[in-house]
Design a protein around this motif. Structure first.
Motif, PDB file in Angstrom:
ATOM      1  N   UNK A 113      23.028 -45.126  26.897  1.00 26.51           N
ATOM      2  CA  UNK A 113      22.124 -43.888  26.774  1.00 26.51           C
ATOM      3  C   UNK A 113      23.315 -42.822  26.463  1.00 26.51           C
ATOM      4  N   UNK A 114      22.791 -41.810  25.338  1.00 26.41           N
ATOM      5  CA  UNK A 114      23.673 -40.789  25.190  1.00 26.41           C
ATOM      6  C   UNK A 114      22.563 -39.503  25.174  1.00 26.41           C
ATOM      7  N   UNK A 115      22.996 -38.640  26.091  1.00 24.00           N
ATOM      8  CA  UNK A 115      22.396 -37.686  26.310  1.00 24.00           C
ATOM      9  C   UNK A 115      23.142 -36.364  25.924  1.00 24.00           C
ATOM     10  N   UNK A 116      22.513 -35.405  25.294  1.00 19.66           N
ATOM     11  CA  UNK A 116      23.269 -34.165  24.633  1.00 19.66           C
ATOM     12  C   UNK A 116      22.421 -32.934  25.116  1.00 19.66           C
ATOM     13  N   UNK A 168      24.234 -36.750  17.961  1.00 15.93           N
ATOM     14  CA  UNK A 168      23.634 -37.358  16.657  1.00 15.93           C
ATOM     15  C   UNK A 168      24.263 -38.340  15.738  1.00 15.93           C
ATOM     16  N   UNK A 169      25.642 -37.493  15.386  1.00 18.45           N
ATOM     17  CA  UNK A 169      26.616 -37.886  14.367  1.00 18.45           C
ATOM     18  C   UNK A 169      26.938 -39.446  15.165  1.00 18.45           C
ATOM     19  N   UNK A 170      27.415 -39.282  16.468  1.00 19.24           N
ATOM     20  CA  UNK A 170      27.736 -40.636  17.114  1.00 19.24           C
ATOM     21  C   UNK A 170      26.813 -41.698  17.023  1.00 19.24           C
ATOM     22  N   UNK A 171      25.682 -41.433  17.261  1.00 24.35           N
ATOM     23  CA  UNK A 171      24.626 -42.329  16.906  1.00 24.35           C
ATOM     24  C   UNK A 171      24.549 -42.899  15.670  1.00 24.35           C
ATOM     25  N   UNK A 172      24.617 -42.137  14.684  1.00 23.52           N
ATOM     26  CA  UNK A 172      24.499 -42.602  13.331  1.00 23.52           C
ATOM     27  C   UNK A 172      25.785 -43.572  12.898  1.00 23.52           C
ATOM     28  N   UNK A 173      26.928 -43.061  13.509  1.00 24.99           N
ATOM     29  CA  UNK A 173      27.877 -44.025  12.934  1.00 24.99           C
ATOM     30  C   UNK A 173      28.125 -45.282  13.822  1.00 24.99           C
ATOM     31  N   UNK A 229      24.278 -31.465  20.896  1.00 27.08           N
ATOM     32  CA  UNK A 229      23.148 -32.402  20.015  1.00 27.08           C
ATOM     33  C   UNK A 229      23.695 -32.840  18.685  1.00 27.08           C
ATOM     34  N   UNK A 230      24.226 -31.966  17.888  1.00 29.79           N
ATOM     35  CA  UNK A 230      24.886 -32.640  16.587  1.00 29.79           C
ATOM     36  C   UNK A 230      26.164 -33.635  16.755  1.00 29.79           C
ATOM     37  N   UNK A 231      26.867 -33.613  17.728  1.00 33.82           N
ATOM     38  CA  UNK A 231      27.803 -34.483  18.053  1.00 33.82           C
ATOM     39  C   UNK A 231      27.301 -35.760  18.202  1.00 33.82           C
TER      40      UNK A 231
END
Length: 56
Positions: free
Chosen positions: A2-5, A14-19, A10-12
């Protein structure tokens, strides 16, 4: 995982999740908080932590 931002993270996150979608099971973006989410948004923060513990 689980990634909490918060805020600028937030953008970091989201970018990690996309990649790396295979590594992220849930993305939680907490809006409207600074450095102390457990004081600024206690209910939402508690729910995220409890959900994490339930899945562990």
């Amino acid at each position: 995982m689980t990634v909490v931002a918060l805020a600028f993270g937030g953008p970091i996150a989201a970018e990690f999740t996309v990649h790396h979608p295979e590594r992220v099971s849930r993305l939680c973006l907490v809006d409207g908080v600074g450095h102390l989410p457990h004081f600024e948004r206690p209910d939402e923060t508690a729910e995220i932590v409890l959900d994490f513990l339930r899945r562990s």
